[in-house]
Enzyme design. Structure first.
Site, PDB file in Angstrom:
ATOM      1  N   LYS B  21      23.822  98.574  91.247  1.00 50.65           N
ATOM      2  CA  LYS B  21      23.795  98.722  89.796  1.00 50.65           C
ATOM      3  C   LYS B  21      22.650  99.643  89.379  1.00 50.65           C
ATOM      4  O   LYS B  21      22.838 100.577  88.593  1.00 50.65           O
ATOM      5  CB  LYS B  21      23.630  97.341  89.138  1.00 50.65           C
ATOM      6  N   ARG B  91      19.058  91.801  84.949  1.00 46.92           N
ATOM      7  CA  ARG B  91      20.278  91.624  85.742  1.00 46.92           C
ATOM      8  C   ARG B  91      20.010  91.824  87.220  1.00 46.92           C
ATOM      9  O   ARG B  91      19.243  92.697  87.607  1.00 46.92           O
ATOM     10  CB  ARG B  91      21.339  92.667  85.334  1.00 46.92           C
ATOM     11  N   GLY B 100      29.442  88.538  89.843  1.00 47.29           N
ATOM     12  CA  GLY B 100      29.384  87.164  89.351  1.00 47.29           C
ATOM     13  C   GLY B 100      28.673  86.188  90.256  1.00 47.29           C
ATOM     14  O   GLY B 100      28.562  85.002  89.948  1.00 47.29           O
ATOM     15  N   MET B 102      25.470  86.402  91.313  1.00 43.21           N
ATOM     16  CA  MET B 102      24.061  86.179  90.999  1.00 43.21           C
ATOM     17  C   MET B 102      23.874  86.141  89.493  1.00 43.21           C
ATOM     18  O   MET B 102      24.839  86.166  88.735  1.00 43.21           O
ATOM     19  CB  MET B 102      23.210  87.235  91.672  1.00 43.21           C
ATOM     20  N   ARG B 335      30.532 101.538  88.824  1.00 39.34           N
ATOM     21  CA  ARG B 335      30.565 101.279  90.258  1.00 39.34           C
ATOM     22  C   ARG B 335      31.986 101.553  90.749  1.00 39.34           C
ATOM     23  O   ARG B 335      32.924 101.595  89.942  1.00 39.34           O
ATOM     24  CB  ARG B 335      30.169  99.836  90.570  1.00 39.34           C
ATOM     25  N   HIS B 453      43.229  77.868 118.841  1.00 41.62           N
ATOM     26  CA  HIS B 453      44.539  78.168 119.407  1.00 41.62           C
ATOM     27  C   HIS B 453      45.548  78.473 118.300  1.00 41.62           C
ATOM     28  O   HIS B 453      46.256  79.481 118.341  1.00 41.62           O
ATOM     29  CB  HIS B 453      45.021  76.983 120.251  1.00 41.62           C
ATOM     30  N   CYS B 829      40.538  93.734 124.684  1.00 37.55           N
ATOM     31  CA  CYS B 829      41.735  93.014 124.306  1.00 37.55           C
ATOM     32  C   CYS B 829      41.420  91.660 123.683  1.00 37.55           C
ATOM     33  O   CYS B 829      42.268  90.803 123.575  1.00 37.55           O
ATOM     34  CB  CYS B 829      42.688  92.869 125.488  1.00 37.55           C
TER      35      CYS B 829
END
Lengths: 872, 872
Positions: B21, B91, B100, B102, B335, B453, B829
């Protein structure tokens, strides 16, 4: 590449190439001793043989033929020549002595013609045919692998027909008869005539010796004695001399000192008119070597002088073989003699006193592992004579014991209360059995390996244990079958934890003999070693024992072991079954005074020596009951329903407890446990310090199973806050340090992070080995036998530290730790801390101390000295 | 050290220091956009705050006071000055957006005097007291943590008394009343008057923002979004502008494009006469942004231009906040805008077409993880509106599904045969459940983590799965309680595997929308990536799916998965229960044609793409029955007594199956298994090659769980002998290679040895992670929550590859392998093969390919491209 050396070309430093026997024959030849001429085919030829898919390369064969020619030149005899035959022996000889494990062929070069020549040459028909039949017999056995028993049967038949019992009563004709029978049998079995060409005989024999390097008993022997599979064996080819040419011949085996007691006196046996293997085979009863002197005084005097000279030369007690052919002495072998543990110590001390060697050499001469057997009661050879062996398991914890078989820890206690001695027989033991194990004279398990729970705990206690005896078949909860007999509760059996043997009935034991030499050697060891030696001990009794054995402190107190005793397990279970932090704290409050008391007792026993206390480590469900009746009883005691209790127990079940909720993970989820343990330790230390002023308690707090810096930080914060608060409240001062166990691969990889918070590291090489290999000690026994059989593993990595796979991680951790804290205290508290070759690694890797079970402390002291002498 | 920056001192590249911000406010300021003046307290100040034991250092306070002075200078207003008050917002703003999560405080600087000054200054009593009461409310909530609901209740009470429902109908007097009530409540709760000193307000607020970095929801958000805990948050202090000064004021939140569809059209909401949090809080229903245009055409036009400019500048869709104070537009935030998966793809493609960015930038702009949600059916927002949520578990395998609850695999099959859709609900699943899992629409388990599993298999199948929902309480074998209701077999439930939510009843799903943009992005990704992408697949269906998703071959065929099906498990069990090699071979002969058939089908599906076949891996007891009735049935089938069968099953029990008799250890003990599997593979390959001529089958044989070169050599010998014999017998040619999985720490440490025999390596990072951390996936769920709560771990190491602890071992293995074979084929893998940040590591580490479950192939393609673009 040179694959063959005349004896005169070698010396005793060439053992790697020529094998022990070959190198020593060469050395004796060079010293001018009467050694029959010969040559050695090197160990490299053996390795080449295996590389070439079990074929002797033409180049090697060519070289052997060439050396046969040289041998013919120096002996003036000729292989296969009827008029002047060269007869030779073909013997194995590895770098390390493996007595009787590999093969030998004598009298090679014999055939139908040569035997006649030998007869006329020696004018001794019996001797000639005796030698021939022996050769056929050995060749058939060793090279062709025909059944040995069939030959013995043929000899017996001849003796029976002739109405005699002794070999010496066999006539020349009997020998001829025997040779013929052997040849017929050979042809019948092999489908070909017995080979007449001496070179065919020779190469088949060399190959048989190469092959014998990998016979099952050789493999087993190497595994037991930690001899690498990739050394190979040399082959020694030597002119035969004959102890069986007549009554002025003899053959014998001697030690230059008494191998049982160490006394300085030639000790050995011989036979008149015999070949070497007769002495070893035990068919005829040999004479004591002293009896040779009056019969052959000159030969005996020469022999005595040679023995003395060999001791002076090799600076050690020697095991020699000799043959006297027509009055002339020949030396056939010399090597460092095997000896009992006590003889080993006495000889080492004597040799120093005689000025032959110095203290360092004396220490290096002793195999540290033998000390083990000196610290435990044993069955004497006498008492074992009539014993009935009923089974064989792993020699898991040394010592010997007999008692009545019981099957549960509770029964053990009941018997014990009645003053009876018991052997605890279990499928496998678990921490719940600890009280029964403590009380038992010995422990026998059907499952589990050298580092199973039973084995580890038994070694820690110094109780004899035979583990993993799969022959034990449990029929029900109060009986088992072993050695064809069913044993019920109360039946007597005996165990030898040093050999793994199990016997029927009660066999008396003799106490361990600890002579003054033992003390001397230990004192010398302490002069040279740089590693400190600590012990793993959980009780004042263990601690006291370890200190007597020379421990300088405790490297590992496993606090959980204290909680399995009857009065404590209840509070422990209450703690585990708590639903809230408050309930848990209440239960922990009950445990606190017990644990504090334990620590006070241990700290008092230590008298100021340092101790490392590991915080609660095992998964909690290990403390919970598993049997229905125990669960019902516990539910009642705890005032909860059986269903609730069962649910809680189920919820604690883990698929892989070894990789579950344990170690510092318990402290992260229940920090109040760490708080209680800290209170117990710090309060105990303060109390003991207040009671006396002779020493100050030194405390090292160890957080187990850390794999991440934040874990350590988290738990350490609780520890330090609690400790500092108590110290302040008591208005006193106490030095304590907080460290961690390094037992996870991730701890090794992030050791630099951990070192920023830890004040010491202790390597838990048991768990580390498990994680690095990815198999658990308890489960590996299912497949490890196949690994040994197939030569995939040479050693049990839980017994001998794996320098190849685990070593680099330990080294990495040490380097990373030292990069952050150059003088950090670094130790080992795994089982490897008591293993000589592992201790050598730890010394080289730069650790400060090793910690091992009390009964291994002397071994560790000596091994540490040897490592220091070897690597400085 | 500089801890504070004016907006005019920063720019958008300073996100680490100023937070997202702050950096963007600075950037907009520098661009000359209308941004209210302000400054940013850096993230370093936040970290310093935590280092200093949660105190703001005097130096930082001093600097803040200094910057307040500067702010007063540029605004011409003064904090706390009644006549010309400066009001500010405080802020949070972390490096990454955490919307939202913090805290924020608006209208700071208000007190009893300032509110009066503001009233006279604006001539707007309602506005002044509205602002004051808002400030008291927020300060009480955020800084003092007083209960929010109490304030809401007070507002409701006033509205009730006044008989109104809308906030906008509250009068100025109501606001005064409200402010007074709030102050009284504050005093009552705190015991002190509401603070009047603006600097007291300011530092308490800054501290509250710092504190909020570690509030539970922020911690949770960071964990979910893989944001490190050690970044900290910046604090932005900015002159207040007011959207609530009257009807020519407004405040709103907009996206520069439609965040749901990606359409190029400003999309957003605003409120007249309101402050920013009103829009977000949803108390009043906001207007569509289009409605602003007619009311305030000038402001709207300026806003539209700014939106365009920001998009051009940032080259991405923006999420902006604005306020209009008395007709004047102010930008409060910009943003990069969050968007749906499909919007994300569309915007990226559009931006390239618009010439704003190039393909590389487009690829870098997309969060690869979002692709996941595009491949599975979902609940639409519509259908979820009336759904009753009954529980929450782990979002283990994406997609959504509903069906009738069943509790065993057998039931699932029975329902399925009746044409019914089922959700399989289990405490946890085991390989025995495989058939039921295949048939089920979704899987719900009460235990197990993201890599349990159930989760792994479900992801492999593309079946939705919610795992480890501990709220599920099984009452008996046919019912469970969840969300306060008892569900019996046959009751309907629905699962959302993308959110982990569980719903009552049957919720309809909508099919996944795969637009053309998806294809475009994938094509671009393939242009840039250098890693190959393979899939883990055990069936032709999985294989086909993966190829559709772009897989270039199979990186892992788990051969054991084939043996759990009804007709095969019998032969498998016969094999396991064999007493002799001969019996075992007979059973294996039955399995051979089945396995060969499986391979033929897979090879045909692959059409010449390579495949890596892993040999039998799990411990054998996984295949054996556990329930009494199954054991009895099997005993009958096998024609052995129940006792014999039970003994055999008991003898196969393992304490830690993960570390037991599995992987290549099975082949070492039973080489005939490896022989059978080799036959099946090689014969299948030859058969498929014979059938057609379009392609040639490429086979890679993989020996699992190797930790020692001799192990690999031993098993490989059987493989090669068998394969070469069959190829020769068939008079054909077939290229096959033999490699190993690297999944044990010891395999990493000895990778150079292994590379001398292995033709490829595939890292099994699941097992490797388990061994390096020393905990099992299945058991870790018991303590991992405490690890997250206490910030010991930030990520589940089974989901995101641990670069700190496991990474160095993988790197070591790669380096060692390449030192022996520079061009060795190296892949992964494990489950990590489908995780973006892990793929980045594997790319950097120099692997050749990654292999992941079919549904993760598109993610892997994009992630691999991003890694290639980022690191070249």
């Amino acid at each position: 590449m040179k694959y063959v050396y005349m004896f005169s070309e070698g010396n005793s430093s060439m053992k790697e190439l020529l094998g022990g026997k070959g190198a020593n024959l060469a050395e004796m030849t060079v010293l001018g001793l009467p050694v029959p001429e010969g040559f050695t085919v090197t160990t490299e030829a053996c390795l080449r043989y295996y590389e070439d898919n079990k074929e002797i390369a033409p180049a090697i064969k060519y070289e052997v033929r060439d050396y046969i020619k040289k041998l013919e030149e120096v002996t003036g005899k000729k292989l296969g020549d009827k008029t002047n035959p060269l007869l030779i022996s073909v013997r194995s000889g590895a770098r390390a002595s493996m007595p009787g494990m590999m093969d030998t062929i004598l009298n090679l070069g014999m055939n139908d013609e040569v035997v006649e020549g030998l007869e006329s040459l020696t004018n001794n028909r019996r001797f000639a045919y005796d030698s021939y039949r022996r050769f056929i017999q050995m060749y058939s056995d060793v090279v062709m692998e025909l059944p040995k028993a069939e030959f013995e049967a043929m000899i017996e038949e001849i003796k029976e027909n002739r109405g005699i019992t002794e070999d010496n009563d066999l006539t020349a004709d009997d020998m001829v008869d025997m040779a013929n029978k052997f040849k017929s049998f050979y042809k019948e079995q092999v489908g070909k005539d017995f080979p007449q060409d001496p070179f065919v005989q020779l190469f088949a024999s060399i190959e048989a010796v190469f092959r014998s390097w990998n016979n099952p008993r050789a493999l087993y022997y190497r595994r037991m004695n930690e001899i690498p599979n990739n050394w190979g064996t040399a082959v020694n080819i030597q002119r035969m001399v004959f102890g069986n040419m007549g009554e002025n011949c003899a053959t014998g085996v001697c030690f230059t000192r008494n191998p049982a007691t160490g006394d300085k006196h030639i000790f050995g046996e011989f036979l008149f008119n015999a070949q070497g293997e007769d002495v070893v085979a035990g068919i005829r009863t040999p004479y004591n070597i002293d009896e040779l002197k009056p019969v052959m005084p000159e030969a005996y005097q020469e022999f005595e002088e040679i023995c003395h000279r060999l001791e002076q030369h090799y600076k050690d007690m020697q095991d020699v073989e000799f043959t006297i052919e027509n009055g002339k002495l020949y030396m056939l072998q010399t090597r460092s003699g095997k000896r009992t543990s006590s003889a080993s110590l006495k000889i080492a001390v004597d040799l120093v006193n005689e000025g032959l060697i110095d203290k360092k050499q004396a220490l290096m001469q002793i195999d540290a592992r033998i000390l083990d057997s000196m610290l435990h009661p044993q069955f004497s050879e006498e008492t074992l004579k009539d014993a009935k062996e009923i089974g064989q398991g792993l020699a898991a914890s040394p010592g010997a014991a007999g008692g009545q078989a019981v099957f549960t820890a509770d029964e053990a206690v009941r018997y014990h209360e009645q003053g009876k001695k018991v052997i605890l027989v279990r499928l496998e033991t678990s921490p719940e059995d600890i009280e029964g194990m403590h009380i038992a004279q010995g422990i026998l398990t059907a499952r589990g390996g050298m580092t199973s729970h039973a084995a580890v705990v038994a070694r820690g206690m110094g109780t004899c244990c035979v583990a993993g005896c799969s022959e034990v078949v449990f029929l029900d909860e109060t009986s088992f079958r072993l050695g064809g007999k069913v044993y019920h509760e109360g039946d007597e059996i005996s165990l030898d934890g040093s050999t793994g043997k199990i016997y029927d009935g009660l066999i008396p034991t003799v106490p361990a003999q600890i002579s003054g030499d033992f003390e001397t050697i230990m004192k010398w060891a302490d002069e040279y070693r740089t590693l400190s030696i600590r012990t793993n001990a959980d009780s004042p009794a263990d601690t006291r024992q370890a200190i007597e054995f020379g421990a300088e402190g405790i490297g590992l107190i496993r606090t959980e072991h204290m909680f399995f005793e009857a009065d404590r397990i209840k509070a422990m279970r209450e703690m585990i079954l708590s639903d809230t932090v408050e309930e848990r704290k209440l239960a922990l409050d009950k445990l606190l005074p017990m644990q504090r008391g334990d620590f006070e007792a241990i700290f008092e026993t230590l008298e100021g020596r340092p101790s490392t206390v590991r915080y609660l480590d095992p998964p909690l469900h290990e403390f919970l009951p598993t049997k229905d009746k125990d669960i019902i009883a516990l539910a009642e005691e705890m005032n909860v329903t059986e269903t609730t209790l069962r649910e809680r127990i189920t919820s604690l079940h883990e698929f892989n407890p070894m990789m579950g909720h344990r170690g510092c993970r318990l402290d992260v989820t229940y920090p109040e446990i760490a708080v209680m343990q800290t209170k117990a330790i710090i309060e105990a230390a303060i109390n003991v310090n207040k009671k006396q002023s002779d020493y100050t308690v030194k405390v090292e707090i160890m957080i187990p199973l850390v794999g991440e810096l934040e874990e350590l930080k988290f738990v350490k914060r609780y520890v330090v806050e609690t400790a500092d608060r108590i110290i302040k409240e008591n208005n006193t001062h106490l030095d304590y340090i907080v460290g961690t166990m390094i037992e996870l691969p991730r701890a090794c990889v992030t050791a630099d992070h951990l070192a920023s918070e830890a004040e010491f590291f202790s390597f838990g090489t048991n768990d580390l080995t498990q994680m690095v290999f990815g198999f658990s000690r308890d489960d590996a026994s299912k497949f490890l036998p196949a690994y040994y059989d197939n030569k995939i593993f040479e050693q049990d990595p839980f017994v001998r530290f794996d320098q190849t796979g685990v070593g680099p991680l330990v080294k990495m951790a040490i380097d990373k730790a030292k990069s952050v804290k150059p003088n950090m205290k670094l130790g080992v508290c795994g089982e490897h801390g008591g293993d000589p070759s592992s201790i050598e690694f730890f010394h080289k890797a730069g650790l400060s101390y090793v910690s091992c079970s009390p009964y291994r402390v002397p071994i560790a002291r000596l091994s540490a000295a040897q490592a220091a002498i070897k690597f400085g």
